[in-house]
Design a protein around this motif. Structure first.
Motif, PDB file in Angstrom:
ATOM      1  N   GLU A   1      -9.778  -3.692  23.446  1.00  0.00           N
ATOM      2  CA  GLU A   1     -10.789  -2.956  24.191  1.00  0.00           C
ATOM      3  C   GLU A   1     -10.177  -1.677  24.739  1.00  0.00           C
ATOM      4  N   ASP A   2     -10.880  -0.570  24.543  1.00  0.00           N
ATOM      5  CA  ASP A   2     -10.453   0.704  25.107  1.00  0.00           C
ATOM      6  C   ASP A   2     -10.645   0.627  26.621  1.00  0.00           C
ATOM      7  N   LYS A   3      -9.574   0.828  27.368  1.00  0.00           N
ATOM      8  CA  LYS A   3      -9.626   0.677  28.827  1.00  0.00           C
ATOM      9  C   LYS A   3     -10.529   1.699  29.500  1.00  0.00           C
ATOM     10  N   GLU A   4     -10.626   2.891  28.916  1.00  0.00           N
ATOM     11  CA  GLU A   4     -11.447   3.944  29.529  1.00  0.00           C
ATOM     12  C   GLU A   4     -12.930   3.768  29.220  1.00  0.00           C
ATOM     13  N   THR A   5     -13.262   3.526  27.948  1.00  0.00           N
ATOM     14  CA  THR A   5     -14.672   3.462  27.546  1.00  0.00           C
ATOM     15  C   THR A   5     -15.214   2.042  27.469  1.00  0.00           C
ATOM     16  N   ARG A   6     -14.326   1.052  27.591  1.00  0.00           N
ATOM     17  CA  ARG A   6     -14.706  -0.375  27.469  1.00  0.00           C
ATOM     18  C   ARG A   6     -15.285  -0.691  26.090  1.00  0.00           C
TER      19      ARG A   6
END
Length: 156
Positions: free
Chosen positions: A87-92
């Motif tokens: 999972e991309d931490k910034e965009t979820r």
């Protein structure tokens, strides 16, 4: 449950990206494989679309791949196909990548030649012999067996 292995023949499409953290090394690279067939109607060979596979190698295989392979080399990779998700931490946003976790990587010798250099055992790399007398004693005691006789094992 059994685990299937996959074999990919192709060309190295990216440089081997070797990384190491806390003594554990791994490498990532991409292999491009272009299926080719003879089109009888046209009387010539035709290429289909190139399939790109992301390959991950670890430990000694990763080090050796980084030291041995360069872009364009014809390679054979054998491994297990795995799906990596994160999972991309910034965009979820959820991401997924299929990766071939390599068990074996080698040059395709149908398409060229290669030279092999064996790795030194880890103990020999870490502790080079500084006892010249022991080495000289071993070398002087070693004799080549006569033709037709089995060689005696060397004590370690």
């Amino acid at each position: 449950m059994s685990d299937n292995q996959m074999t990919v023949y192709g060309n190295l499409g990216t440089p081997v990206d070797y990384r190491e953290s806390k003594g554990f090394g791994w490498a990532m690279f991409r292999v491009g494989s272009t299926p080719r067939f003879f089109d009888r109607q046209l009387g010539r060979w035709r290429d289909l679309e190139t399939v790109w596979i992301t390959v991950k190698a670890s430990r000694t295989l990763a080090q050796n791949a980084a030291a041995s392979l360069k872009i364009g080399d014809p390679v054979v990779v054998i491994g297990r196909l795995r799906s990596h998700t994160w999972e991309d931490k910034e965009t979820r946003e959820q991401h997924r990548r299929d990766v071939l976790e390599a068990a074996t990587v080698c040059h395709d010798l149908n398409r060229g030649t290669s030279t092999f250099t064996r790795n030194e055992p880890a103990a020999a790399q870490e502790q080079p012999s500084s006892d010249g007398e022991a080495v000289a004693e071993f070398e002087s005691s070693y004799t080549t067996p006569a033709p037709g006789t089995p060689a005696e094992p060397v004590p370690v």
